[in-house]
Every structure is written in structure tokens, then in C-alpha cells.
Design a protein around this motif. Structure first.
Motif, short mmCIF file in Angstrom:
data_model
loop_
_atom_site.label_atom_id
_atom_site.label_comp_id
_atom_site.label_asym_id
_atom_site.label_seq_id
_atom_site.Cartn_x
_atom_site.Cartn_y
_atom_site.Cartn_z
N PHE A 154 0.51 4.31 6.10
CA PHE A 154 -0.16 3.02 6.23
C PHE A 154 -0.28 2.35 4.86
O PHE A 154 0.01 1.16 4.71
CB PHE A 154 -1.53 3.18 6.87
N ALA A 155 -0.70 3.11 3.87
CA ALA A 155 -0.85 2.54 2.52
C ALA A 155 0.49 2.06 1.99
O ALA A 155 0.59 0.99 1.39
CB ALA A 155 -1.46 3.58 1.58
N PHE A 156 1.52 2.84 2.24
CA PHE A 156 2.85 2.47 1.76
C PHE A 156 3.34 1.20 2.44
O PHE A 156 3.80 0.28 1.78
CB PHE A 156 3.83 3.62 2.01
N THR A 157 3.23 1.12 3.76
CA THR A 157 3.73 -0.06 4.47
C THR A 157 2.86 -1.28 4.19
O THR A 157 3.37 -2.39 4.12
CB THR A 157 3.84 0.19 5.99
N THR A 158 1.56 -1.08 4.00
CA THR A 158 0.68 -2.20 3.66
C THR A 158 1.04 -2.76 2.29
O THR A 158 1.13 -3.98 2.11
CB THR A 158 -0.79 -1.76 3.68
N THR A 177 12.94 1.60 3.15
CA THR A 177 11.61 1.90 3.69
C THR A 177 11.64 2.99 4.76
O THR A 177 10.80 3.88 4.78
CB THR A 177 10.97 0.63 4.29
N LEU A 178 12.62 2.93 5.66
CA LEU A 178 12.72 3.95 6.70
C LEU A 178 13.01 5.33 6.11
O LEU A 178 12.51 6.34 6.60
CB LEU A 178 13.79 3.57 7.72
N ASP A 179 13.82 5.37 5.07
CA ASP A 179 14.11 6.64 4.40
C ASP A 179 12.86 7.20 3.72
O ASP A 179 12.62 8.40 3.74
CB ASP A 179 15.23 6.48 3.38
N VAL A 180 12.06 6.32 3.13
CA VAL A 180 10.82 6.76 2.49
C VAL A 180 9.86 7.30 3.54
O VAL A 180 9.24 8.35 3.36
CB VAL A 180 10.16 5.62 1.68
#
Length: 105
Positions: free
Chosen positions: A90-94, A64-67
Motif C-alpha cells: 500500500f505504501a509503495f503504490t500510494t 511496478t508489477l515486478d516490484v
């Protein structure tokens, strides 16, 4: 990392080509009202491609951090406005949070 950057470059170029194929050449619209509209279309297309690529990266197991770092770098490189970059992240982490909740059930 180079694979994803290369993929982003290809999809961005495809998005720009598709967005501008029905428009007059850039030099005919520069400093006209149409210029802002075309620029907005291109930003939307590149934004959508970057968001899709981030979800693909996640689905293929990229950290996730790399993305998030990739999204930030690419958003800067393609001059995606800060608010759009925040929206992508925001959309990605949600979505990621939602997937983790589904896995925990």
C-alpha cells in the motif's frame, strides 16, 4: 531478479545482526517472554529493509508489477506477516500514485 533477492538477503541478515547484537543467544531466550519481543524486532527490521528495497527498485525503473511480485515473494520467504506485506504494498503504490500526480502537474 537474482540481484534484488541477493540484496534483500544481505540487508535482512544485516538487520537481524544489528537487532540481535545486544541480546543473549537465541538458545538462551527460546520459550521465554523475550523471544516474542526479539521476533517482533526482527520482523520490523526486515519489514523496513524490504520496504526500502522496493522504493529503490522503483527509483531505478523496475516495473511496478515486478516490484509488487518481488515484495510478495520476499515477504513470504522472510515470514513477514500478511498485514505488514499489505502495508508495504500500500505504501509503495500510494507513493507511486503521488509521484505520477507530481509528474502530471
Amino acid at each position: 531478479d537474482r540481484l534484488w533477492a541477493h540484496s534483500m538477503r544481505l540487508v535482512a541478515l544485516d538487520a537481524v545482526a544489528a537487532t540481535t547484537s545486544h541480546r543473549p543467544p537465541y538458545y538462551d531466550i527460546i520459550f521465554t517472554e523475550t523471544q516474542a519481543e526479539v521476533a517482533a524486532e526482527i520482523h520490523r527490521a526486515v519489514h523496513a529493509q524490504l520496504a526500502a528495497l522496493c522504493f529503490s527498485m522503483r527509483d531505478l525503473g523496475v516495473n511496478t508489477l515486478d516490484v509488487a511480485a518481488f515484495a510478495s515473494i520476499q515477504a513470504n520467504q522472510y515470514q513477514i506477516p500478511r498485514n505488514d506485506r499489505k502495508h508495504i504494498l500500500f505504501a509503495f503504490t500510494t507513493a507511486l500514485d503521488g509521484d505520477e500526480e507530481q509528474q502530471n502537474k
